[in-house]
Design a protein around this motif. Structure first.
Motif, short mmCIF file in Angstrom:
data_model
loop_
_atom_site.label_atom_id
_atom_site.label_comp_id
_atom_site.label_asym_id
_atom_site.label_seq_id
_atom_site.Cartn_x
_atom_site.Cartn_y
_atom_site.Cartn_z
N GLN A 228 40.86 38.36 45.82
CA GLN A 228 42.10 38.73 45.15
C GLN A 228 42.02 40.19 44.70
N LEU A 229 43.10 40.92 44.92
CA LEU A 229 43.14 42.33 44.54
C LEU A 229 43.45 42.48 43.06
N ILE A 230 42.93 43.56 42.48
CA ILE A 230 43.24 43.86 41.09
C ILE A 230 44.69 44.33 41.00
N THR A 231 45.25 44.25 39.81
CA THR A 231 46.63 44.69 39.59
C THR A 231 46.69 46.21 39.47
N GLY B 37 39.73 39.91 31.81
CA GLY B 37 38.39 40.33 31.42
C GLY B 37 37.99 41.67 32.02
N LEU B 38 38.40 41.94 33.27
CA LEU B 38 38.11 43.23 33.90
C LEU B 38 38.80 44.37 33.16
N ARG B 39 40.05 44.14 32.75
CA ARG B 39 40.75 45.16 31.95
C ARG B 39 40.03 45.41 30.63
N ALA B 40 39.61 44.32 29.98
CA ALA B 40 38.88 44.45 28.72
C ALA B 40 37.55 45.18 28.92
N ALA B 41 36.89 44.93 30.05
CA ALA B 41 35.62 45.61 30.34
C ALA B 41 35.84 47.11 30.48
N CYS B 42 36.91 47.51 31.15
CA CYS B 42 37.22 48.94 31.28
C CYS B 42 37.48 49.56 29.90
N GLU B 43 38.23 48.87 29.07
CA GLU B 43 38.50 49.37 27.73
C GLU B 43 37.21 49.47 26.92
N TRP B 44 36.33 48.50 27.08
CA TRP B 44 35.03 48.51 26.39
C TRP B 44 34.19 49.70 26.85
N MET C 43 35.29 45.20 41.90
CA MET C 43 35.31 45.79 40.56
C MET C 43 34.27 45.13 39.66
N HIS C 44 34.16 43.82 39.76
CA HIS C 44 33.18 43.08 38.96
C HIS C 44 31.77 43.58 39.25
N VAL D 181 27.15 49.79 37.60
CA VAL D 181 27.26 51.12 37.00
C VAL D 181 27.12 51.09 35.48
N TYR D 182 27.76 50.14 34.83
CA TYR D 182 27.80 50.12 33.37
C TYR D 182 26.99 48.99 32.73
N GLY D 183 26.42 48.11 33.53
CA GLY D 183 25.60 47.05 32.99
C GLY D 183 26.35 46.01 32.19
N VAL D 184 27.62 45.80 32.53
CA VAL D 184 28.43 44.81 31.83
C VAL D 184 29.14 43.94 32.87
N TYR D 185 29.30 42.67 32.56
CA TYR D 185 30.03 41.80 33.47
C TYR D 185 30.92 40.85 32.69
N VAL D 186 31.89 40.31 33.39
CA VAL D 186 32.83 39.36 32.80
C VAL D 186 32.34 37.96 33.12
N HIS D 187 31.96 37.24 32.09
CA HIS D 187 31.53 35.85 32.24
C HIS D 187 32.78 34.99 32.09
N VAL D 188 33.17 34.30 33.15
CA VAL D 188 34.34 33.43 33.12
C VAL D 188 33.86 31.98 33.09
N ASP D 189 34.43 31.20 32.20
CA ASP D 189 34.02 29.81 32.05
C ASP D 189 35.27 28.94 31.89
N CYS D 190 35.11 27.65 32.01
CA CYS D 190 36.23 26.72 31.94
C CYS D 190 35.92 25.60 30.97
N ASN D 191 36.95 25.15 30.27
CA ASN D 191 36.85 23.94 29.45
C ASN D 191 38.14 23.16 29.62
N ALA D 192 38.37 22.17 28.79
CA ALA D 192 39.57 21.33 28.93
C ALA D 192 40.86 22.11 28.75
#
Length: 135
Positions: free
Chosen positions: A5-8, A119-126, A61-62, A68-79
């Motif tokens: 999937q492409l980023i927005t 999460g990718l947008r938040a990572a860029c802001e971080w 991007m992930h 490059v920045y040593g950060v990743y988006v951990h995506v998880d699922c619950n109910a």
């Protein structure tokens, strides 16, 4: 799960702000118009005017943020749906998570890719807040 999937457009512009310069075959210009490049040629942000940004896959991007920045988006699922948090590659929490801001009734996302995109947008802001990139 669609890993291609492409980023927005919004995420592409944030990626450019943190000097993310991976190649892609699409870009958005300053007028918010999406363009495709020649099938045999990818383009990078360094080749485009400052008002344009390359659009590439979420997976690219992930990986770039991780490498490059040593950060990743951990995506998880619950109910309640899908959620994310930012982590450093050493396994420590990067101090940011989704804070129940997703669109469904539980404040989460119905789709993995939508949670990852946020999460990718938040990572860029971080990364911008950390000022780890060259100006």
């Amino acid at each position: 799960m669609n890993m291609d999937q492409l980023i927005t457009k919004e995420t592409a512009r944030l990626a450019r702000k943190v000097h993310f310069d991976y190649p892609g075959d699409r870009f958005v210009d300053g007028d918010d118009t999406l363009h495709m490049v020649d099938i045999h040629h990818d383009i990078t942000n360094s080749e485009l005017p400052r008002t344009s940004a390359v659009i590439f896959s979420q997976a690219t991007m992930h990986k770039g943020l991780r490498d490059v920045y040593g950060v990743y988006v951990h995506v998880d699922c619950n109910a309640g749906g899908w959620m994310w948090e930012l982590e450093r590659v050493d396994g420590t929490f990067a101090g940011r998570h989704f804070e129940y801001t997703g669109p469904n009734g539980c404040g989460e996302w119905e789709e993995y890719e939508d949670a990852l995109e946020d999460g990718l947008r938040a990572a860029c802001e971080w990364v911008m807040e950390q000022r780890w990139f060259k100006k």
